[in-house]
Motif scaffolding. Structure first.
Motif, PDB file in Angstrom:
ATOM      1  N   MET A   1       0.839  -1.199   0.000  1.00  0.00           N
ATOM      2  CA  MET A   1       0.000   0.000   0.000  1.00  0.00           C
ATOM      3  C   MET A   1       0.871   1.244   0.000  1.00  0.00           C
ATOM      4  N   ALA A   2       0.338   2.330  -0.538  1.00  0.00           N
ATOM      5  CA  ALA A   2       1.038   3.619  -0.532  1.00  0.00           C
ATOM      6  C   ALA A   2       0.178   4.726   0.052  1.00  0.00           C
ATOM      7  N   SER A   3      -1.077   4.426   0.417  1.00  0.00           N
ATOM      8  CA  SER A   3      -1.989   5.428   0.954  1.00  0.00           C
ATOM      9  C   SER A   3      -1.884   5.479   2.481  1.00  0.00           C
ATOM     10  N   GLU A   4      -1.388   6.583   3.003  1.00  0.00           N
ATOM     11  CA  GLU A   4      -1.278   6.723   4.453  1.00  0.00           C
ATOM     12  C   GLU A   4      -2.652   6.727   5.111  1.00  0.00           C
ATOM     13  N   GLU A   5      -3.626   7.330   4.449  1.00  0.00           N
ATOM     14  CA  GLU A   5      -4.980   7.371   5.001  1.00  0.00           C
ATOM     15  C   GLU A   5      -5.542   5.971   5.200  1.00  0.00           C
ATOM     16  N   LEU A   6      -5.380   5.118   4.194  1.00  0.00           N
ATOM     17  CA  LEU A   6      -5.913   3.764   4.289  1.00  0.00           C
ATOM     18  C   LEU A   6      -5.169   2.951   5.342  1.00  0.00           C
ATOM     19  N   VAL A   7      -3.848   3.039   5.365  1.00  0.00           N
ATOM     20  CA  VAL A   7      -3.071   2.271   6.344  1.00  0.00           C
ATOM     21  C   VAL A   7      -3.435   2.684   7.762  1.00  0.00           C
ATOM     22  N   GLN A   8      -3.562   3.980   7.998  1.00  0.00           N
ATOM     23  CA  GLN A   8      -3.929   4.444   9.334  1.00  0.00           C
ATOM     24  C   GLN A   8      -5.306   3.928   9.735  1.00  0.00           C
ATOM     25  N   ALA A   9      -6.235   3.910   8.793  1.00  0.00           N
ATOM     26  CA  ALA A   9      -7.581   3.403   9.082  1.00  0.00           C
ATOM     27  C   ALA A   9      -7.546   1.911   9.400  1.00  0.00           C
ATOM     28  N   ILE A  10      -6.744   1.151   8.673  1.00  0.00           N
ATOM     29  CA  ILE A  10      -6.627  -0.293   8.941  1.00  0.00           C
ATOM     30  C   ILE A  10      -6.020  -0.523  10.314  1.00  0.00           C
ATOM     31  N   LEU A  11      -4.970   0.224  10.640  1.00  0.00           N
ATOM     32  CA  LEU A  11      -4.330   0.073  11.945  1.00  0.00           C
ATOM     33  C   LEU A  11      -5.297   0.377  13.084  1.00  0.00           C
ATOM     34  N   ASP A  12      -5.993   1.482  12.984  1.00  0.00           N
ATOM     35  CA  ASP A  12      -6.835   1.932  14.086  1.00  0.00           C
ATOM     36  C   ASP A  12      -8.149   1.163  14.193  1.00  0.00           C
ATOM     37  N   GLN A  13      -8.763   0.842  13.062  1.00  0.00           N
ATOM     38  CA  GLN A  13     -10.119   0.305  13.103  1.00  0.00           C
ATOM     39  C   GLN A  13     -10.229  -1.188  12.800  1.00  0.00           C
ATOM     40  N   VAL A  14      -9.274  -1.726  12.030  1.00  0.00           N
ATOM     41  CA  VAL A  14      -9.390  -3.124  11.620  1.00  0.00           C
ATOM     42  C   VAL A  14      -8.517  -4.053  12.467  1.00  0.00           C
ATOM     43  N   LEU A  15      -7.284  -3.651  12.741  1.00  0.00           N
ATOM     44  CA  LEU A  15      -6.381  -4.547  13.474  1.00  0.00           C
ATOM     45  C   LEU A  15      -6.954  -5.034  14.802  1.00  0.00           C
TER      46      LEU A  15
END
Length: 480
Positions: A282-296
């Motif tokens: 991935m290269a989208s910081e917005e998406l990675v941050q959302a996955i870390l905070d909400q999905v993990l």
């Protein structure tokens, strides 16, 4: 004069003989080292006490079109470009520049096309290459296929967009709901390159691949609702989820909507059913941050490589956050160990964070794997890591049994297990070893790297699926 000439010739022959003997002994020693590792793996790998019997897998499924990346770009009239990393690809120049960037680094990456017409033009050229191959694609389909291959008695449900050619490649024993069928395949382009491949003056440091696609079904996660609704009818005891990385070409509104849908779906899954999330480039910081905070916090296990792990640390200000931009070649072992610990402590289950269910991180790279777990939640971890690393070599070489000289050990002889530790000396007679840090259990194993790889696509998926199937999950950790 003749005496000196003859004496020189005899000396040369003797020296050549001695060197040949020494060189053969060195090669034999190297082969013995790799053979010792293989035998150690075979002795260590045992099946878990509690086996997974019914597995639901989703949601990214596609048809892979595999070609030589440099051959394709040459056929498109392209030479190496600037080393630029685009979040998405709009045209052939973006493809050339981003491929150049990762070719030089030797790192795996995946980027999506935004222009359907231009992407189809590239696919038309790729289909004409003589060495092209069609293969099962998408993390979900690849994980499901690997489990079906290795564990034929396991019941598998695969949910995702499945076209006619992909369906023909999948094992017939697999359960595919009717609403997963689509009229035409979503095609992903896999641009492979070899170790030390030369491309007009550039040389690849490792064998790897660059993936690109234009894929409406997967990039918008159109099967997400079907996936979560399908879980209630299958009675799964393990769930494998992938494909979230494909959201990064979408707008912020759709990313928020789909991540919220994933979070809600995960909350409805019983805690005694482990959920594994497999990430991809991935290269989208917005998406990675959302996955870390909400999905993990809603998944039990996480699979990822050095790009995904270091980018996560970069986005969320984790340890070695600058390593994402500065690293070349294979990642340093102690830095990866630090980042795995950070993931588990920041987003994982603890007495202070009981709402999270994350208790396992499986890191895989070309040369080694590390799995970090909450030890009360996961057992048989050494077997799982050994099985995963053994599978990496087998799949890359496309063989059922590893043997020298087709493979080689590429980790350093000494290294740190984590920052601040003294150097550890690797012992090929004990290749799978463990340590504890701050209440978490870590297991390491080297990979025996295939010297002339035949299959680089789906390695991470095969590794993660194999490691999970040899893992023993124990829900009683929540009561301890």
């Amino acid at each position: 004069m003749w005496t000196k000439t003859i004496g020189f010739g005899i000396t040369s022959i003797i020296l050549a003989y001695i060197y040949g003997k020494w060189h053969n002994l060195q090669l034999q020693s190297l082969d013995e080292k790799e053979q010792n590792i293989i035998e150690s793996w075979n002795d260590l790998i045992i099946e878990p006490k509690r086996k997974f019997r019914r597995i639901s897998v989703g949601i990214n499924c596609n048809l892979d079109l595999i070609v030589s990346g440099t051959d394709l770009l040459t056929a498109l009239g392209q030479s190496p470009g600037e080393s630029l990393d685009s979040v998405s690809l709009e045209d052939i120049d973006d493809l050339r520049n981003t491929f150049t960037h990762y070719f030089k680094k030797g790192a795996a990456a995946e980027r999506t096309f935004t222009d359907e017409r231009k992407y189809k033009q590239i696919i038309e050229v790729a289909e004409k290459l003589p060495s092209k191959q069609h293969y099962i694609g998408g993390n979900a389909a690849l994980m499901a296929a690997k489990v079906a291959e290795l564990f034929p008695n396991t019941k598998i449900q695969l949910i995702g967009p499945i076209g006619p050619l992909l369906k023909s490649l999948l094992p017939r024993t697999m359960s595919i709901p009717e609403n997963s069928h689509i009229p035409s395949d979503e095609v992903h382009l896999i641009m492979e390159y070899e170790l030390n491949e030369n491309w007009e003056g550039l040389t690849s440091p490792v064998a790897n691949r660059f993936i690109t696609s234009y894929d409406e079904s997967n990039s918008k996660l159109t099967s997400l609702n079907k996936f979560f609704s399908g879980l209630t009818h299958f009675d799964s005891d393990l769930i494998l989820l992938s494909g979230l990385h494909l959201l990064e070409t979408q707008g912020s509104a759709l990313i928020r909507e789909k991540i919220a849908e994933v979070k809600e779906g995960l909350q409805k899954i019983p805690k005694n059913v482990p959920v594994h999330l497999e990430l991809a480039s991935m290269a989208s910081e917005e998406l990675v941050q959302a996955i870390l905070d909400q999905v993990l916090p809603g998944v039990t296990s996480l699979g990822l490589n050095e790009q995904e792990l270091s980018f996560s640390a970069h986005v969320a200000d984790g340890p070695h956050f600058d390593d994402f931009h500065t690293r070349t070649g294979q990642p340093e072992i102690h830095k990866i160990s630090d980042m795995i610990l950070w993931i588990l402590k920041t987003y994982g289950y603890s007495k202070e964070n009981p709402s999270s269910r994350l208790t396992r991180v499986h890191f895989h790279s070309l040369t080694y794997h590390i799995v970090g777990t909450l030890p009360s939640a996961w057992h048989n971890t050494q077997s799982a890591v050994a099985a995963g690393t053994r599978m990496a070599g087998r799949q890359a070489c496309d063989v059922n049994k590893l043997s020298p000289p087709d493979i080689e050990l590429r980790i350093p002889g000494t290294f740190k297990l984590f920052s601040g530790q003294d150097d550890y000396t690797f012992d090929e007679n004990n290749p799978v070893f463990s340590w504890e840090r701050e209440g978490f259990y870590f297991v390491f194993s080297p990979v025996l790297v295939c010297i002339s790889p035949l299959k680089t696509v789906g390695l991470g998926d095969a590794i993660s699926a194999t490691g999970l199937m040899y893992s023993d999950f124990d829900i009683s950790y929540r009561n301890s």
